[in-house]
Design a protein around this motif. Sequence first.
Motif, PDB file in Angstrom:
ATOM      1  N   ALA A   4       0.905   3.992  -2.985  1.00 12.14           N
ATOM      2  CA  ALA A   4       0.627   5.405  -2.714  1.00 12.14           C
ATOM      3  C   ALA A   4       1.751   6.286  -3.259  1.00 12.14           C
ATOM      4  O   ALA A   4       1.496   7.361  -3.817  1.00 12.14           O
ATOM      5  CB  ALA A   4       0.446   5.620  -1.218  1.00 12.14           C
TER       6      ALA A   4
ATOM      7  N   ALA B  35       0.828  -1.208   0.000  1.00 12.14           N
ATOM      8  CA  ALA B  35       0.000   0.000   0.000  1.00 12.14           C
ATOM      9  C   ALA B  35       0.863   1.259   0.000  1.00 12.14           C
ATOM     10  O   ALA B  35       0.572   2.229  -0.717  1.00 12.14           O
ATOM     11  CB  ALA B  35      -0.936  -0.010   1.206  1.00 12.14           C
TER      12      ALA B  35
ATOM     13  N   ASN C 294       1.416   6.396  -7.100  1.00 14.37           N
ATOM     14  CA  ASN C 294       0.303   7.241  -7.496  1.00 14.37           C
ATOM     15  C   ASN C 294       0.585   8.703  -7.212  1.00 14.37           C
ATOM     16  O   ASN C 294       0.182   9.566  -7.976  1.00 14.37           O
ATOM     17  CB  ASN C 294      -0.988   6.806  -6.791  1.00 14.37           C
ATOM     18  N   GLY C 295       1.286   8.987  -6.137  1.00  8.84           N
ATOM     19  CA  GLY C 295       1.666  10.355  -5.831  1.00  8.84           C
ATOM     20  C   GLY C 295       2.614  10.933  -6.866  1.00  8.84           C
ATOM     21  O   GLY C 295       2.509  12.074  -7.266  1.00  8.84           O
TER      22      GLY C 295
END
Length: 120
Positions: A112, A108, A115-116
């Motif tokens: 993240a 996760a 995606n950031g």
Amino acid sequence: MNREEELGHGDIEAALATRRELGARYDAELVDGFAERIERTVERRVADQVALVQGRTAGSEGGRIRQFVLGIIFVGVGIPITIVPMVAADNGLPAVVVAWLGIVGVNAAHAAAVNGNRRD
């Protein structure tokens, strides 16, 4: 792009001053030379933008591939982590739950981060 390559108001004024000095018979050459400079500037700017977009796309693709590989590795590692405590201990379920929560947490966090970076 350095200062010599930039086109600006001064370039237009210089072309007009040259036209006044040389007369109308050199209009075609002056216009052609100025048009070539404009075309080179536009081509350079387009190439810079394309390189920027391709760099962003390549970066996000690399992140997705890393995320996929990380998932495959953790599934491969997770199988022995699941089997060993279940076989070795009378009640290995808490150890398995903690291990899989760690695996999920790492995946996760990596997702993240990927995606950031994609939004930049």
